[in-house]
Design an enzyme around this catalytic site. Structure first.
Site, PDB file in Angstrom:
ATOM      1  CB  ILE A 156     -16.325   2.134  -9.642  1.00 52.98           C
ATOM      2  CG1 ILE A 156     -16.171   1.406  -8.307  1.00 52.98           C
ATOM      3  CG2 ILE A 156     -16.777   1.178 -10.727  1.00 52.98           C
ATOM      4  CD1 ILE A 156     -17.460   0.763  -7.804  1.00 52.98           C
ATOM      5  N   GLY A 157     -13.599   3.946  -8.403  1.00 56.30           N
ATOM      6  CA  GLY A 157     -13.312   5.029  -7.466  1.00 56.30           C
ATOM      7  C   GLY A 157     -11.935   4.883  -6.843  1.00 56.30           C
ATOM      8  CD  GLU A 158      -7.016   5.322  -5.840  1.00 59.64           C
ATOM      9  OE1 GLU A 158      -6.300   5.025  -4.866  1.00 59.64           O
ATOM     10  OE2 GLU A 158      -7.154   4.607  -6.837  1.00 59.64           O
ATOM     11  N   GLY A 159      -9.923   6.278  -3.117  1.00 62.49           N
ATOM     12  CA  GLY A 159     -10.003   7.030  -1.877  1.00 62.49           C
ATOM     13  C   GLY A 159      -8.716   6.949  -1.102  1.00 62.49           C
ATOM     14  N   GLY A 160      -8.725   7.536   0.116  1.00 69.98           N
ATOM     15  CA  GLY A 160      -7.537   7.475   0.950  1.00 69.98           C
ATOM     16  C   GLY A 160      -7.222   6.056   1.380  1.00 69.98           C
ATOM     17  N   GLY A 216      -7.843   3.297  -0.510  1.00 71.77           N
ATOM     18  CA  GLY A 216      -7.338   2.561  -1.665  1.00 71.77           C
ATOM     19  C   GLY A 216      -8.359   2.575  -2.788  1.00 71.77           C
ATOM     20  CE  LYS A 261     -13.645   1.890   0.704  1.00 71.73           C
ATOM     21  NZ  LYS A 261     -14.046   2.741   1.859  1.00 71.73           N
ATOM     22  CG  ASP A 310     -13.673  11.969   5.758  1.00 68.53           C
ATOM     23  OD1 ASP A 310     -13.584  13.194   5.562  1.00 68.53           O
ATOM     24  OD2 ASP A 310     -13.081  11.132   5.048  1.00 68.53           O
TER      25      ASP A 310
END
Length: 512
Positions: A277-281, A283, A299, A395
């Site tokens: 459902i998502g991708e971040g710095g 993982g 996550k 952030d």
């Protein structure tokens, strides 16, 4: 007397050895020999005891009872749940020789006095409060509701901090529920068993070790040390290129609920791509469902990411201490081998960025956008001024604001957060954040304060109002970043007002 570090009690029953699912046998010490009818302390064993207070209404029927309930008839209940200790007012268990540290407390219950039929015997309701170390952890607890019926076991997990070698677990009847169904005097706390286990790895195990066992342990330890050194030498020789970051987690004790990698693997269907459902710095993030039906967001950290290790520790340390309607809730984590995972509540509408800039299908009217702005501001106000720990998020951006099913905003991703202390310098040696959202004084000179989050919040508000993505408006050729675009739009509006007053300054219009 040396301190112990665990406690297992079969409440209302005799000593009982239970084999757990991992094959390990655990001895539950019983308290069946304790009367419990008078308001005083009972020392049941060497390092623990109980206290019961109160007098049952219509206690003539209890005059020969020992405040212990046993299940009558045939049942499929495990033996641990067929007996329980009952109290008319307060029931307190205490251990007074525990090693100081963080503990997992599991309380076992089963309603064995009421029935599950259509007769009046099914009308009983048992409600009481639970306190651990003097703090109420559950209010109006109902065994039948939690277990989904009578005659069913339920385990309630909690955390506890022991600072003076004493752990106190108290059950308190606050006068709620029924008192005369299915028979007179059936009310008050009812508990089947108690488990107390440490989160830390070392334990003196009380005075239960004999000298012989100590010598045997030393001998085994020496042999294990030799084997371990040999294994390390072989491992370095065969896997010289491999680097691990285990030292980052030495001495770490998770105060949140700990999950196994197997649990999360099953919950996410082996981290199936369709569940991403998502991708971040940090993982990728996956949607998952636990065995009890709880929907979660997992996550996953790349095992090669040193930066991710640092963010993992920061996230666990910061967000596990914070609770607020506009902060995402952390359920727990997993540290297993080279796997690092964080488990959050699942928010149905993904991120604010997805709602604003992608084709999500969400219709954000002006009242909704206003409420989102207010919610983010409340979350930041809590971090900056209202929480015990003063936090600078560092952030704040649209992708780090999540929306629940009612489009209420929750601030997430605390991997870069910093504690803000008024008596310390605000100069940061390592500037971190997202370009386009960082305050100028922080990005250029490393001056970190609450104002850095306020600046980032202002950029997010501009994105919410304009519907434009700040990071996609790169100042190349005739394109402007969002801040410059807004500045020029405001300037042009001002010039238009001046023109209406006959004082127009003849300047070229800004680029669109």
């Amino acid at each position: 007397m040396t301190d112990a570090c665990s406690l297992h009690v079969n409440c209302g029953g005799n000593d009982l050895t239970v084999r757990e699912s991992n094959g390990k046998s655990v001895l539950y010490e019983g308290d069946a020999n304790v009367d419990g009818g008078a308001a005083r302390l009972y020392k049941v064993a060497r390092d623990w005891g109980l206290s019961s207070s109160g007098d049952f209404m219509d206690d003539d029927i209890f005059q020969n009872a020992r405040y212990i309930e046993s299940f009558q008839g045939n049942t499929s209940l495990p033996t641990l749940y067929t007996t329980a200790r009952l109290s008319p007012l307060t029931l307190t268990y205490f251990s007074y020789c525990l090693e100081n540290g963080e503990y997992s407390v599991k309380l076992h219950f089963a309603e064995i006095q009421f029935t599950n039929d259509s007769t009046y015997r099914s009308l009983g309701r048992r409600i009481f409060d639970i306190y651990i170390q003097g703090r109420r952890v559950r209010r109006d607890f109902n065994i039948e509701d939690e277990a989904g019926g009578v005659g069913r076991p339920v385990v309630m997990p909690f955390n506890a901090s022991v600072t003076d070698n004493i752990l106190e677990i108290r059950f308190y009847w606050a006068g709620k529920g029924t008192t005369r169904f299915p028979k007179r005097g059936v009310y008050g706390p009812l508990v089947s068993a108690i488990d107390v286990d440490p989160y830390f790895r070392t334990c003196s195990m009380g005075g239960k070790k004999s000298y012989k066992s100590v010598y045997i342990g030393i001998g085994i330890g020496v042999l294990f040390l030799i084997f371990f050194i040999s294994a390390v030498v072989w491992w370095k020789k065969c896997f010289k290129a491999r680097k691990t970051n285990d030292k980052d987690f030495e001495g770490m004790e998770l105060k949140t609920f700990s999950y196994s990698f197997k649990q999360l693997k099953i919950a996410t269907d082996n981290f199936k791509a369709s569940n991403k459902i998502g991708e971040g710095g940090f993982g990728p993030v996956y949607k998952g469902t636990l065995s009890d039906g709880t929907v979660i967001a997992v996550k996953q950290l790349s095992s090669r990411s040193k930066q991710g290790n640092r963010e993992f520790l920061t996230e666990i340390g910061v967000i596990s201490c914070l609770q607020h309607p506009n902060l995402v809730k952390l359920y727990g984590g997993c540290i297993e081998g080279d796997q690092l995972l964080l488990v959050y509540e699942y928010l149905e509408n993904n991120s604010l960025a997805n709602a604003l800039f992608d084709e999500s299908g969400l219709m954000l009217d002006w009242p909704t956008r206003f409420n989102i702005c207010i919610g983010i501001a409340r979350g930041l106000a809590f971090l900056h001024d209202e929480s015990r720990l003063k936090i600078v998020h560092r952030d704040i951006k649209a992708t780090n604001v999540l929306l629940d099913k009612d489009l209420n905003p929750k601030i997430s991703d605390f991997g870069l957060a910093r504690l803000h202390e008024d008596d310390k310098s605000h100069v940061s040696t390592r500037v971190a954040g997202t370009i386009g959202y960082m305050a100028p004084e922080y990005a250029l000179w490393g001056h970190l304060s609450n104002k850095a989050d306020v600046f980032s919040y202002g950029v997010v508000v501009l994105e919410i109002v304009s519907g434009k993505n700040n990071t996609s408006r790169v100042p190349i050729n005739d394109c402007f970043c969002l801040l410059e675009w807004v500045r020029f739009e405001l300037s042009w509006l001002t010039l238009g007002l001046l023109e209406q007053q006959g004082r127009c300054l003849h300047l070229c219009p800004p680029h669109d």
